[in-house]
Design an enzyme around this catalytic site. Structure first.
Site, PDB file in Angstrom:
ATOM      1  N   GLY A  67     -43.578  75.341 -66.657  1.00 59.17           N
ATOM      2  CA  GLY A  67     -44.487  74.322 -66.142  1.00 59.17           C
ATOM      3  C   GLY A  67     -44.113  72.922 -66.609  1.00 59.17           C
ATOM      4  O   GLY A  67     -44.193  71.953 -65.844  1.00 59.17           O
ATOM      5  N   ASP A  68     -43.697  72.817 -67.863  1.00 62.29           N
ATOM      6  CA  ASP A  68     -43.251  71.521 -68.393  1.00 62.29           C
ATOM      7  C   ASP A  68     -42.000  71.049 -67.664  1.00 62.29           C
ATOM      8  O   ASP A  68     -41.827  69.859 -67.390  1.00 62.29           O
ATOM      9  CB  ASP A  68     -42.958  71.638 -69.890  1.00 62.29           C
ATOM     10  CG  ASP A  68     -44.058  72.371 -70.633  1.00 62.29           C
ATOM     11  OD1 ASP A  68     -45.231  72.177 -70.275  1.00 62.29           O
ATOM     12  OD2 ASP A  68     -43.744  73.142 -71.557  1.00 62.29           O
TER      13      ASP A  68
END
Length: 304
Positions: A250-251
């Protein structure tokens, strides 16, 4: 310049355990130790994609010193504040047991130390990008992201927020450039279950109506959805590949979106870069590299 903030950095101890058994002694078959925390992950992927950033955050104790050493050794520019008490957290991630994680609490952070970090952030200038990502220690108020955005409100700094619940909802009136909830977090906000890309769109638009400029919703194996600040809708499935390590995916999507936007000032391209970057990290033992992202980028076609 791009800046990332990680209030609760970690040393991520990623292990594989074959035939894991509760109540028994288990031995690792795979081990990896990385400097972690969502903002730090964003800084790593940005660097891999050719964009320098400065990582802000707090470090404490011997774990903090190891995080500092690893970040420096990997060529990430950082400006961490050192706490006099406590120990930075260690997160244990069991990579082959359905994504099971045990995340540490992290040290308490006093109000004067928070003020010192806010003073650093207040030096940002028009055109800078700030990424506020991840959880905060229990000692901090859940208004901290909102407070930072209030400080910067009239300075022309573009702010991306990757957080959950009140941390996210509190910032919406300050018009963040980007927010990135996943479909489960978006569903929790509105008390619904969201499984398909089409179901996400009306709720992403609600967050946009509440103030967010661009709403990027990650959906793991279902792909992602973007509602851009011009009201355009984009949907895309995830590229084909085997998930090896979902830590930081997600990052990586946030970093990819920012990198893509800076490269072409085009939201569709930024969206595709975000998906390719998140997938590249998920398909690899390490965070996404430029070569991996570009290979996946060729396979992505928007469905919206």
């Amino acid at each position: 310049m791009i800046y990332t903030v990680t209030f609760n950095p970690s040393l991520d101890y990623i292990v594989g355990v074959d035939d894991f058994r509760l109540g028994a002694t288990n031995r690792t078959s795979y081990e990896q130790m990385l400097a972690g925390g969502k903002g730090i992950n964003v800084s790593y992927v940005l660097k891999n994609l050719g964009f320098e950033s400065t990582a802000f955050g707090f470090l404490a104790g011997f774990v903090g010193e190891e995080i500092r050493r690893k970040v420096a050794a990997d060529g990430i520019h950082a400006d961490f504040l050192t706490l006099s008490e406590g120990v930075s957290r260690i997160n244990v991630k069991l990579k082959n047991i359905d994504g099971t994680e045990i995340n540490g609490m992290g040290p308490d952070i006093a109000a004067d130390q928070v003020s010192a970090l806010r003073e650093k952030i207040n030096q940002l200038k028009a055109g800078d990008i700030l990424v506020l990502a991840g959880s905060i220690p229990q000692s901090m108020p859940d208004t901290i992201y909102m407070d930072i955005m209030a400080d910067l409100q009239d300075k022309g700094v573009e702010i991306a927020v990757d957080a959950t619940r009140d941390l996210l909802m509190n910032v919406l009136p300050y018009r963040p450039f980007l927010i990135k909830p996943n479909n489960h977090e978006l569903g929790e906000i509105f008390g619904v279950e969201l499984k398909k890309r089409e179901e996400v769109i009306p709720y992403a638009k609600k967050l946009q109506e509440m103030g967010a400029k661009n709403v990027l919703v990650s959906m793991a194996g279902e792909g992602a959805v973007l509602i851009d600040e011009n009201g355009r809708e984009y949907m895309s499935p995830v590229p084909k590949g085997k998930v090896v390590n979902a830590v930081g995916a997600g990052d990586s999507m946030v970093a990819g979106f920012i990198a893509g936007y800076l490269e072409k000032k085009d939201y569709e391209y930024a969206f595709h870069m975000g998906i390719a970057s998140g997938s590249a990290s998920a398909f690899s033992e390490q965070l996404a590299t430029r070569a991996e992202v570009e290979a996946l980028l060729k396979t992505i076609h928007s469905a919206g």
